[in-house]
Scaffold this motif. Sequence first.
Motif, PDB file in Angstrom:
ATOM      1  N   HIS A 222       0.836  -1.207   0.000  1.00  0.00           N
ATOM      2  CA  HIS A 222       0.000   0.000   0.000  1.00  0.00           C
ATOM      3  C   HIS A 222       0.877   1.265   0.000  1.00  0.00           C
ATOM      4  O   HIS A 222       0.552   2.248  -0.687  1.00  0.00           O
ATOM      5  CB  HIS A 222      -0.920   0.003   1.213  1.00  0.00           C
ATOM      6  N   GLU A 223       1.967   1.242   0.766  1.00  0.00           N
ATOM      7  CA  GLU A 223       2.878   2.386   0.788  1.00  0.00           C
ATOM      8  C   GLU A 223       3.540   2.589  -0.570  1.00  0.00           C
ATOM      9  O   GLU A 223       3.730   3.722  -1.022  1.00  0.00           O
ATOM     10  CB  GLU A 223       3.945   2.181   1.868  1.00  0.00           C
ATOM     11  N   LEU A 224       3.902   1.489  -1.232  1.00  0.00           N
ATOM     12  CA  LEU A 224       4.491   1.569  -2.566  1.00  0.00           C
ATOM     13  C   LEU A 224       3.508   2.204  -3.544  1.00  0.00           C
ATOM     14  O   LEU A 224       3.873   3.096  -4.329  1.00  0.00           O
ATOM     15  CB  LEU A 224       4.873   0.168  -3.039  1.00  0.00           C
ATOM     16  N   ILE A 225       2.251   1.767  -3.507  1.00  0.00           N
ATOM     17  CA  ILE A 225       1.237   2.313  -4.412  1.00  0.00           C
ATOM     18  C   ILE A 225       1.035   3.799  -4.148  1.00  0.00           C
ATOM     19  O   ILE A 225       0.965   4.612  -5.087  1.00  0.00           O
ATOM     20  CB  ILE A 225      -0.087   1.541  -4.237  1.00  0.00           C
ATOM     21  N   GLU A 226       0.957   4.180  -2.867  1.00  0.00           N
ATOM     22  CA  GLU A 226       0.760   5.586  -2.520  1.00  0.00           C
ATOM     23  C   GLU A 226       1.961   6.435  -2.935  1.00  0.00           C
ATOM     24  O   GLU A 226       1.797   7.554  -3.446  1.00  0.00           O
ATOM     25  CB  GLU A 226       0.510   5.713  -1.010  1.00  0.00           C
ATOM     26  N   ALA A 227       3.169   5.915  -2.741  1.00  0.00           N
ATOM     27  CA  ALA A 227       4.372   6.654  -3.134  1.00  0.00           C
ATOM     28  C   ALA A 227       4.417   6.859  -4.647  1.00  0.00           C
ATOM     29  O   ALA A 227       4.750   7.954  -5.130  1.00  0.00           O
ATOM     30  CB  ALA A 227       5.619   5.911  -2.657  1.00  0.00           C
ATOM     31  N   LYS A 228       4.091   5.829  -5.406  1.00  0.00           N
ATOM     32  CA  LYS A 228       4.097   5.944  -6.864  1.00  0.00           C
ATOM     33  C   LYS A 228       2.990   6.879  -7.341  1.00  0.00           C
ATOM     34  O   LYS A 228       3.146   7.591  -8.333  1.00  0.00           O
ATOM     35  CB  LYS A 228       3.953   4.562  -7.513  1.00  0.00           C
ATOM     36  N   ARG A 229       1.857   6.884  -6.624  1.00  0.00           N
ATOM     37  CA  ARG A 229       0.768   7.802  -6.986  1.00  0.00           C
ATOM     38  C   ARG A 229       1.203   9.251  -6.830  1.00  0.00           C
ATOM     39  O   ARG A 229       0.878  10.119  -7.634  1.00  0.00           O
ATOM     40  CB  ARG A 229      -0.451   7.526  -6.113  1.00  0.00           C
ATOM     41  N   LYS A 230       1.982   9.509  -5.759  1.00  0.00           N
ATOM     42  CA  LYS A 230       2.453  10.873  -5.497  1.00  0.00           C
ATOM     43  C   LYS A 230       3.714  11.222  -6.270  1.00  0.00           C
ATOM     44  O   LYS A 230       4.154  12.375  -6.269  1.00  0.00           O
ATOM     45  CB  LYS A 230       2.730  11.037  -4.002  1.00  0.00           C
ATOM     46  N   GLY A 231       4.342  10.190  -6.876  1.00  0.00           N
ATOM     47  CA  GLY A 231       5.587  10.439  -7.581  1.00  0.00           C
ATOM     48  C   GLY A 231       6.793  10.476  -6.684  1.00  0.00           C
ATOM     49  O   GLY A 231       7.857  10.956  -7.078  1.00  0.00           O
ATOM     50  N   ASP A 232       6.663   9.957  -5.449  1.00  0.00           N
ATOM     51  CA  ASP A 232       7.782   9.938  -4.510  1.00  0.00           C
ATOM     52  C   ASP A 232       8.742   8.804  -4.846  1.00  0.00           C
ATOM     53  O   ASP A 232       8.381   7.830  -5.515  1.00  0.00           O
ATOM     54  CB  ASP A 232       7.277   9.758  -3.067  1.00  0.00           C
ATOM     55  N   LYS A 233       9.951   8.928  -4.310  1.00  0.00           N
ATOM     56  CA  LYS A 233      10.945   7.871  -4.489  1.00  0.00           C
ATOM     57  C   LYS A 233      10.603   6.697  -3.586  1.00  0.00           C
ATOM     58  O   LYS A 233      10.242   6.872  -2.425  1.00  0.00           O
ATOM     59  CB  LYS A 233      12.342   8.404  -4.144  1.00  0.00           C
TER      60      LYS A 233
END
Length: 308
Positions: A222-233
């Motif tokens: 879930h953290e990976l999906i949220e990070a990719k949604r925001k464009g974070d590393k």
Amino acid sequence: MAPKRPVWSGSLTLGLVTVPVRLYSAIEDHTVHFRQFERGTSDRIRYRRVNERTGDEVELAEIVKGYELDDGDYVLVEPEELDEIAPGRSKSLDVEAFADLADIDPMFFDRTYWLAPAGSDYDKPYSLLLAAMAKTDKAGVAKFVLRGREYLALVRAGDGVMLLDTLHFAADLRDREKSLPDLPEKAPARGKEFDMAVNLIDALTEDWRPEDYRDTYTDRVHELIEAKRKGDKVTPAAEAAEPTKVVDLFEALQRSVKNGKRRGKKDKGPQLADLTKAQLDELAKEREIKGRSKMKRADLERALEEAS
């Protein structure tokens, strides 16, 4: 949230006692499900039913089932033929016998459901049976049909509600002698090593608190999906530690017992790695860690460890 719909309704029957009940699923799947896309596009990947000889797609209505024989031939069966011999829907959950819960190997357990009374008019007989099963620590063994399949089931007392566990049939369990290539040879369990092993188990024994254990991989997905949604590393997870090599069994047991006793003296709670990013943020807020709003997960964990 709207109440869940029952997956089955009928009657719980014990001899001449009948109680109308409803069955509700007690298990919820939290697996993260993905769909497939072609890399570099927004095109979904679809699966088709294809004739392996011609390559042509086949309509579902034109497909029959085949059972492979030992000689490689197949017996073809029409879906309607299977429907004709399928068990009819159960309207009653007939308890055939009672068994001591302690005698039932956990290997037989499959899926758990709640078994609730069908209405307030049935609360008294339901509560009476629930209390009797809790008092005797026994469970009712029954068979019933759910969604066209026959199940072996176990009805037992839970915390204020009856539980129904679907069970594997004995034929479903594999023969360990045939399935395991390296069964240990039976050796006498005695001596200092045995006593130390018992001490190790005692040192690591604590109250069962299921809320202390989390599916940390799903949290990280879930953290990976949220990070990719925001464009974070995306920060990769740390490599798992290599297991230590056991050289001297007695020495290893002694060290483990000491570590277990030290661990038992601590106030155990969920580890930082088990918490979600949101939970780490909330913990950092409680401990008044400065700059927490700009910290990434690894920085939050490090700051919280230092604050402890």
